[in-house]
Design an enzyme around this catalytic site. Structure first.
Site, short mmCIF file in Angstrom:
data_model
loop_
_atom_site.label_atom_id
_atom_site.label_comp_id
_atom_site.label_asym_id
_atom_site.label_seq_id
_atom_site.Cartn_x
_atom_site.Cartn_y
_atom_site.Cartn_z
N HIS A 39 0.84 -1.20 0.00
CA HIS A 39 0.00 0.00 0.00
C HIS A 39 0.88 1.25 0.00
O HIS A 39 0.60 2.23 -0.71
CB HIS A 39 -0.89 0.03 1.24
CG HIS A 39 -1.89 -1.08 1.33
ND1 HIS A 39 -1.84 -2.06 2.30
CD2 HIS A 39 -2.97 -1.37 0.56
CE1 HIS A 39 -2.86 -2.90 2.15
NE2 HIS A 39 -3.55 -2.52 1.09
N GLU A 150 -1.06 -3.29 -9.36
CA GLU A 150 -1.14 -4.38 -10.35
C GLU A 150 -1.32 -5.73 -9.66
O GLU A 150 -1.60 -6.73 -10.30
CB GLU A 150 0.11 -4.39 -11.23
CG GLU A 150 0.16 -3.22 -12.19
CD GLU A 150 1.38 -3.22 -13.09
OE1 GLU A 150 2.32 -4.02 -12.85
OE2 GLU A 150 1.41 -2.40 -14.03
N ASP A 152 -3.78 -6.49 -8.06
CA ASP A 152 -5.15 -6.79 -8.47
C ASP A 152 -5.30 -6.30 -9.91
O ASP A 152 -5.98 -5.30 -10.18
CB ASP A 152 -6.14 -6.08 -7.54
CG ASP A 152 -5.95 -6.52 -6.10
OD1 ASP A 152 -6.50 -7.56 -5.73
OD2 ASP A 152 -5.21 -5.83 -5.36
N SER A 188 -2.81 -8.10 2.59
CA SER A 188 -3.38 -8.09 3.95
C SER A 188 -3.78 -9.50 4.35
O SER A 188 -3.76 -9.86 5.53
CB SER A 188 -4.60 -7.18 4.01
OG SER A 188 -4.26 -5.90 3.54
P1 AMP Z 1 -6.49 -3.77 -0.60
O1 AMP Z 1 -6.33 -3.05 0.70
O2 AMP Z 1 -5.98 -5.17 -0.57
O3 AMP Z 1 -7.87 -3.63 -1.17
O4 AMP Z 1 -5.53 -3.03 -1.62
C1 AMP Z 1 -5.62 -1.64 -1.82
C2 AMP Z 1 -4.76 -1.28 -3.01
O5 AMP Z 1 -3.41 -1.66 -2.77
C3 AMP Z 1 -5.21 -2.00 -4.30
O6 AMP Z 1 -5.09 -1.09 -5.38
C4 AMP Z 1 -4.21 -3.11 -4.38
O7 AMP Z 1 -4.00 -3.56 -5.72
C5 AMP Z 1 -2.97 -2.46 -3.83
N1 AMP Z 1 -2.03 -3.48 -3.35
C6 AMP Z 1 -2.30 -4.50 -2.50
N2 AMP Z 1 -1.21 -5.26 -2.34
C7 AMP Z 1 -0.25 -4.73 -3.12
C8 AMP Z 1 1.11 -5.09 -3.41
N3 AMP Z 1 1.68 -6.16 -2.87
N4 AMP Z 1 1.81 -4.31 -4.27
C9 AMP Z 1 1.22 -3.22 -4.85
N5 AMP Z 1 -0.05 -2.84 -4.62
C10 AMP Z 1 -0.77 -3.58 -3.77
#
Ligand code: AMP
Length: 288
Positions: A39, A150, A152, A188
């Site tokens: 993040h 990326e 997701d 997460s």
């Molecule tokens: P989330 O909290 O999992 O919904 O993720 C929030 C944002 O962070 C989304 O745009 C995810 O694609 C991005 N994100 C989550 N994990 C990673 C990672 N390992 N590397 C880069 N971006 C991430």
């Protein structure tokens, strides 16, 4: 603490309006909290474009299926606020479910084609819920830039599609996948893994690297995917939702030898965690 946290749309808008009046550029990084370095890599990328960075923290109920982990999803706002403050983020937007979905809420959003496959097929309704909340966040904050990982990749493609289709005035920026030293994509949901599963989890990035390597050098992809599925299954993942290679732009399924930019995608469950990962495949004999 330099970070300010607001919980209402009105307070978010008041803050952003002041920044806009000062001529400042604003970036939004939507998250579900339980923040990690992945993040923060997005907030750093945001900082290269914008004067002010907002991170939203909201576990969105409408993107979870009835048997998924909405109730169990980690909620760690005080720790998240410390991380955001240390990263120099100016504003955290942490609304309640009632603030985002007041009683009487009745609007849905559906994006065709791109959501039929991969996580869209494995998680019915997931992308409708994601599009609903991301649209709301974009219209609430009205940022100049919004950043998504990326990690997701399909989500990023779906967001680019509806932002274009709905003429939402924001630039969507994708950030590369941030990984642990052993290759595991940060997530997460990695918190759900036992120490033993955490070791096994590296199988996904190892299998993707090997497929990427060989597919980019011209090996036919079907046998690579078959071997990959066997390796993932024998490491203990079950079920494997998908292991596929698709066009990097339109996400169409690819066959045979890779002749244009592609991406290999995996989703599989290990214990309580459903893990996803993907990698770019650039054919060695192309100028792409
Ligand atoms: P989330 O909290 O999992 O919904 O993720 C929030 C944002 O962070 C989304 O745009 C995810 O694609 C991005 N994100 C989550 N994990 C990673 C990672 N390992 N590397 C880069 N971006 C991430």
């Amino acid at each position: 603490m330099n970070l300010t946290t607001v919980h209402t749309v009105a307070d978010l808008r008041a803050r952003v309006s002041r920044w806009r009046a000062e001529g400042l550029k604003v970036a939004l990084v939507p998250t579900m909290g339980a923040l990690h370095e992945g993040h923060i890599s997005l907030t750093k990328l945001a900082r290269t474009q914008a004067d002010r960075v907002i991170v939203s923290v909201f576990v969105n109920p409408t993107q979870f299926g009835p048997t998924e982990d909405f109730a169990a999803y980690p909620r760690t706002l005080p720790a998240d606020q410390k991380i955001l403050d240390a990263a120099g983020v100016e504003l955290c937007f942490a609304p309640s479910v009632e603030e985002m979905y007041p009683s009487g809420f009745a609007t849905r959003l559906h994006i065709d084609n791109l959501t039929d496959m991969l996580c869209g097929a494995a998680r019915p309704g997931h992308f409708d819920g994601m599009a609903q909340i991301v649209t709301k966040l974009l219209l609430q904050a009205m940022p100049d830039y919004a950043l998504f990982g990326e990690k997701d990749y399909q989500q990023l493609m779906v967001i680019k599609r509806f932002v274009t289709d709905l003429n939402i005035p924001v630039s969507i920026i994708g950030g590369p996948i941030h990984r642990e030293a052993d290759g595991l994509a940060m997530s997460s949901r990695n918190r759900y893994l036992s120490p033993e599963e955490r070791e096994t989890a590296t199988t996904l990035s190892r299998v993707l690297s090997s497929i990427t390597d060989r597919a980019s050098r011209g090996d036919a992809i079907e046998p690579l995917l078959e071997t990959g599925r066997q390796q993932i299954a024998s490491a203990g993942f079950s079920p494997i939702d998908y292991l596929e290679i698709r066009d990097a732009e339109n996400l169409e399924l690819m066959h045979g030898v890779i002749d244009r930019p592609a991406r290999v995608f995996v989703a599989a469950r290990l214990g309580k965690a459903r893990l996803i990962d993907n990698m770019a495949i650039i054919p060695a004999n192309s100028d792409a």
